[in-house]
Design a protein around this motif. Structure first.
Motif, PDB file in Angstrom:
ATOM      1  N   SER A   1       2.554   3.416   0.600  1.00 30.31           N
ATOM      2  CA  SER A   1       3.305   2.438   1.391  1.00 30.31           C
ATOM      3  C   SER A   1       3.368   1.078   0.678  1.00 30.31           C
ATOM      4  CB  SER A   1       2.684   2.287   2.781  1.00 30.31           C
ATOM      5  OG  SER A   1       1.345   1.844   2.694  1.00 30.31           O
ATOM      6  N   GLU A   2       2.275   0.671   0.051  1.00 34.86           N
ATOM      7  CA  GLU A   2       2.288  -0.580  -0.705  1.00 34.86           C
ATOM      8  C   GLU A   2       3.209  -0.475  -1.914  1.00 34.86           C
ATOM      9  OE1 GLU A   2      -1.608  -1.865  -1.787  1.00 34.86           O
ATOM     10  OE2 GLU A   2      -2.319  -1.992   0.277  1.00 34.86           O
TER      11      GLU A   2
ATOM     12  N   ALA B   1      10.751  -2.124  -3.146  1.00 37.26           N
ATOM     13  CA  ALA B   1      11.741  -2.835  -2.339  1.00 37.26           C
ATOM     14  C   ALA B   1      11.879  -4.288  -2.788  1.00 37.26           C
ATOM     15  CB  ALA B   1      11.355  -2.766  -0.863  1.00 37.26           C
ATOM     16  N   ASP B   2      10.809  -4.844  -3.335  1.00 35.25           N
ATOM     17  CA  ASP B   2      10.840  -6.226  -3.835  1.00 35.25           C
ATOM     18  C   ASP B   2      11.394  -6.319  -5.250  1.00 35.25           C
ATOM     19  OD1 ASP B   2       9.764  -7.167  -1.488  1.00 35.25           O
ATOM     20  OD2 ASP B   2       7.695  -7.181  -2.223  1.00 35.25           O
ATOM     21  N   GLY B   3      11.770  -5.150  -5.824  1.00 30.84           N
ATOM     22  CA  GLY B   3      12.360  -5.150  -7.158  1.00 30.84           C
ATOM     23  C   GLY B   3      11.393  -4.977  -8.304  1.00 30.84           C
ATOM     24  N   ALA B   4      10.180  -4.520  -8.008  1.00 32.17           N
ATOM     25  CA  ALA B   4       9.187  -4.349  -9.068  1.00 32.17           C
ATOM     26  C   ALA B   4       9.599  -3.242 -10.030  1.00 32.17           C
ATOM     27  CB  ALA B   4       7.818  -4.026  -8.457  1.00 32.17           C
ATOM     28  N   VAL B   5       9.314  -3.441 -11.304  1.00 30.48           N
ATOM     29  CA  VAL B   5       9.562  -2.457 -12.359  1.00 30.48           C
ATOM     30  C   VAL B   5       8.258  -1.717 -12.637  1.00 30.48           C
ATOM     31  CG1 VAL B   5      10.208  -2.121 -14.776  1.00 30.48           C
ATOM     32  CG2 VAL B   5      11.378  -3.851 -13.379  1.00 30.48           C
ATOM     33  N   LEU B   6       8.317  -0.395 -12.684  1.00 27.05           N
ATOM     34  CA  LEU B   6       7.112   0.390 -12.951  1.00 27.05           C
ATOM     35  C   LEU B   6       6.687   0.195 -14.399  1.00 27.05           C
ATOM     36  CD1 LEU B   6       5.078   2.442 -11.807  1.00 27.05           C
ATOM     37  CD2 LEU B   6       6.574   4.242 -12.651  1.00 27.05           C
ATOM     38  N   ILE B   7       5.407  -0.127 -14.604  1.00 30.13           N
ATOM     39  CA  ILE B   7       4.935  -0.406 -15.955  1.00 30.13           C
ATOM     40  C   ILE B   7       4.279   0.798 -16.610  1.00 30.13           C
ATOM     41  CG2 ILE B   7       2.653  -1.259 -15.242  1.00 30.13           C
ATOM     42  CD1 ILE B   7       2.987  -3.420 -17.431  1.00 30.13           C
TER      43      ILE B   7
ATOM     44  N   ARG C   1      11.467  -7.840 -26.931  1.00 25.15           N
ATOM     45  CA  ARG C   1      12.791  -8.112 -27.502  1.00 25.15           C
ATOM     46  C   ARG C   1      13.752  -8.702 -26.471  1.00 25.15           C
ATOM     47  NH1 ARG C   1      14.821  -2.928 -28.566  1.00 25.15           N
ATOM     48  NH2 ARG C   1      15.882  -3.081 -26.545  1.00 25.15           N
ATOM     49  N   ASP C   2      13.751  -8.091 -25.257  1.00 27.95           N
ATOM     50  CA  ASP C   2      14.764  -8.433 -24.258  1.00 27.95           C
ATOM     51  C   ASP C   2      14.263  -9.356 -23.148  1.00 27.95           C
ATOM     52  OD1 ASP C   2      16.408  -6.734 -25.686  1.00 27.95           O
ATOM     53  OD2 ASP C   2      16.023  -5.018 -24.373  1.00 27.95           O
ATOM     54  N   GLY C   3      12.954  -9.582 -23.101  1.00 25.74           N
ATOM     55  CA  GLY C   3      12.405 -10.414 -22.036  1.00 25.74           C
ATOM     56  C   GLY C   3      11.638  -9.590 -21.012  1.00 25.74           C
ATOM     57  N   PHE C   4      10.606 -10.168 -20.459  1.00 21.75           N
ATOM     58  CA  PHE C   4       9.762  -9.472 -19.503  1.00 21.75           C
ATOM     59  C   PHE C   4      10.330  -9.591 -18.087  1.00 21.75           C
ATOM     60  CE2 PHE C   4       7.069  -9.994 -23.098  1.00 21.75           C
ATOM     61  CZ  PHE C   4       6.114  -8.988 -23.028  1.00 21.75           C
ATOM     62  N   PRO C   5      10.143  -8.544 -17.272  1.00 19.68           N
ATOM     63  CA  PRO C   5      10.594  -8.637 -15.877  1.00 19.68           C
ATOM     64  C   PRO C   5       9.721  -9.628 -15.111  1.00 19.68           C
ATOM     65  CG  PRO C   5       9.292  -6.654 -16.193  1.00 19.68           C
ATOM     66  CD  PRO C   5       9.493  -7.253 -17.560  1.00 19.68           C
ATOM     67  N   SER C   6      10.256 -10.170 -14.044  1.00 17.27           N
ATOM     68  CA  SER C   6       9.481 -11.126 -13.257  1.00 17.27           C
ATOM     69  C   SER C   6       8.403 -10.423 -12.430  1.00 17.27           C
ATOM     70  CB  SER C   6      10.406 -11.927 -12.341  1.00 17.27           C
ATOM     71  OG  SER C   6      11.120 -11.048 -11.472  1.00 17.27           O
ATOM     72  N   LEU C   7       8.647  -9.146 -12.081  1.00 22.13           N
ATOM     73  CA  LEU C   7       7.697  -8.415 -11.241  1.00 22.13           C
ATOM     74  C   LEU C   7       7.567  -6.977 -11.733  1.00 22.13           C
ATOM     75  CD1 LEU C   7       5.921  -8.360  -8.684  1.00 22.13           C
ATOM     76  CD2 LEU C   7       7.958  -7.676  -7.397  1.00 22.13           C
ATOM     77  N   ALA C   8       6.333  -6.544 -11.938  1.00 19.70           N
ATOM     78  CA  ALA C   8       6.061  -5.168 -12.359  1.00 19.70           C
ATOM     79  C   ALA C   8       4.965  -4.599 -11.467  1.00 19.70           C
ATOM     80  CB  ALA C   8       5.630  -5.129 -13.824  1.00 19.70           C
ATOM     81  N   MET C   9       4.817  -3.277 -11.494  1.00 13.50           N
ATOM     82  CA  MET C   9       3.734  -2.661 -10.733  1.00 13.50           C
ATOM     83  C   MET C   9       3.175  -1.473 -11.496  1.00 13.50           C
ATOM     84  SD  MET C   9       5.158  -0.296  -7.635  1.00 13.50           S
ATOM     85  CE  MET C   9       6.226   1.131  -7.927  1.00 13.50           C
ATOM     86  N   SER C  10       1.931  -1.163 -11.221  1.00 13.56           N
ATOM     87  CA  SER C  10       1.250  -0.003 -11.792  1.00 13.56           C
ATOM     88  C   SER C  10       0.802   0.908 -10.664  1.00 13.56           C
ATOM     89  CB  SER C  10       0.036  -0.453 -12.616  1.00 13.56           C
ATOM     90  OG  SER C  10      -0.780   0.660 -12.942  1.00 13.56           O
ATOM     91  N   LEU C  11       0.890   2.217 -10.867  1.00 11.71           N
ATOM     92  CA  LEU C  11       0.434   3.192  -9.871  1.00 11.71           C
ATOM     93  C   LEU C  11      -0.984   3.676 -10.139  1.00 11.71           C
ATOM     94  CD1 LEU C  11       3.628   5.448  -9.531  1.00 11.71           C
ATOM     95  CD2 LEU C  11       2.944   3.496  -8.110  1.00 11.71           C
TER      96      LEU C  11
END
Length: 235
Positions: A10-11, A17-23, A35-45
Motif C-alpha cells: 500500500s505504501e 501515485a506520487d510519481g516515484a521512479v523505481l530504482i 547523463r540525463d538528470g536524476f528524478p526528483s522522487l525514486a523508491m526501492s522495494l
C-alpha cells in the motif's frame, strides 16, 4: 533526488501515485541518470515483503541475483549466475533484469517456467503474463510458476563489446492429462523466441518438433545449439 523505501504494498502504491521512479539495484539506471538528470522522487522495494520472497515457485522482483540459489529451479538459478560480474549480481534485481534491461537474461528461464507476473500499479496489484511485462514495463512485484519436472539453462561464451551471446533455457512440466510439455526459449541477439511441444519417448523427435514453433526461425548455427541443449536436458 528523494528516495522512499516503503515497507508495504500500500505504501509502494502511494509512492507510484506520487510519481516515484523505481530504482531497483540501479545498475542500469545510474549512468542514464548521470547523463540525463536524476528524478526528483525514486523508491526501492527492498523492504516490501512481497517483492523479496524467494521460494521454489515464487521470486520477488526486488530479489538480487546473488541470492538466487537452489530454492528456485535450475533454469532460473543458472541464468542469474551468468549475469554480469559478482558485483553486478550483488546489486541487480530480478525486476531490473526482466523489466529494465534490454538483454533480459532471465526472461528465457521465466518463459520456460510458464511464469506469471504480479505487477504493482497506482490502482493496485494484478497478475499478467510476461508478454505484457516486456511490452509495458510495469513495476514487477513477483514471479510465480508451477514446479517443473526438470529445467536447464545454457549461455554461449561471449566477448565484451560483442553482440549479446545466445541464451537458451528449457523446462519440462507435467500436464493435467498425464502428458509432459517441453518449453524452450532462446535469446538470439536482443530477440527472445519460445516454443512448446509435447514430450515423446523419442528425444530427437521431441526436439525436432520444436522446429514447427517460433524457434524454427532461428539461424542454423543457433539451432544446432538448441538441439544439443534440449536433447541433453530431457528427463
Amino acid at each position: 533526488m528523494l528516495l522512499r523505501v516503503p515497507t508495504s504494498v500500500s505504501e509502494a502504491r502511494e509512492c507510484l501515485a506520487d510519481g516515484a521512479v523505481l530504482i531497483g539495484g540501479a545498475t542500469l539506471l545510474w549512468a542514464t541518470w548521470q547523463r540525463d538528470g536524476f528524478p526528483s522522487l525514486a523508491m526501492s522495494l527492498r523492504e516490501v515483503p512481497e517483492a523479496n520472497v524467494l521460494e521454489r515457485t515464487t521470486v520477488g522482483g526486488a530479489v538480487v541475483l546473488q541470492r538466487m540459489d537452489d530454492r528456485v529451479p535450475d533454469a532460473l538459478r543458472l541464468a542469474a549466475a551468468r549475469v554480469g560480474t559478482g558485483a553486478v549480481r550483488r546489486s541487480a534485481t530480478v525486476g531490473g533484469n526482466i523489466v529494465g534491461s534490454t538483454l533480459r537474461c532471465l526472461l528465457p528461464a521465466a518463459l520456460v517456467l510458464d511464469a506469471r507476473a504480479t505487477v504493482l500499479e497506482p490502482e493496485g496489484v494484478r497478475e499478467t503474463d510476461l508478454a505484457e511485462v516486456v511490452a509495458k514495463r510495469p513495476v514487477l512485484l513477483s514471479l510465480r510458476w508451477r514446479e517443473p519436472v526438470t529445467s536447464a539453462f545454457f549461455k554461449v561464451a561471449g566477448e565484451a563489446g560483442a553482440e549479446p551471446p545466445l541464451v537458451i533455457a528449457s523446462a519440462v512440466h507435467a500436464e493435467d492429462d498425464g502428458s509432459r510439455a517441453l518449453r524452450a526459449a532462446v535469446r538470439d541477439g536482443y530477440d527472445v523466441l519460445a516454443g512448446t511441444v509435447t514430450c515423446t519417448d523419442d528425444a530427437d523427435e521431441t526436439v525436432d518438433a520444436l522446429r514447427a514453433t517460433a524457434l524454427g526461425d532461428l539461424p542454423p548455427a543457433a539451432w544446432d545449439i538448441v538441439h544439443s541443449h534440449v536433447a541433453a536436458s530431457l528427463p
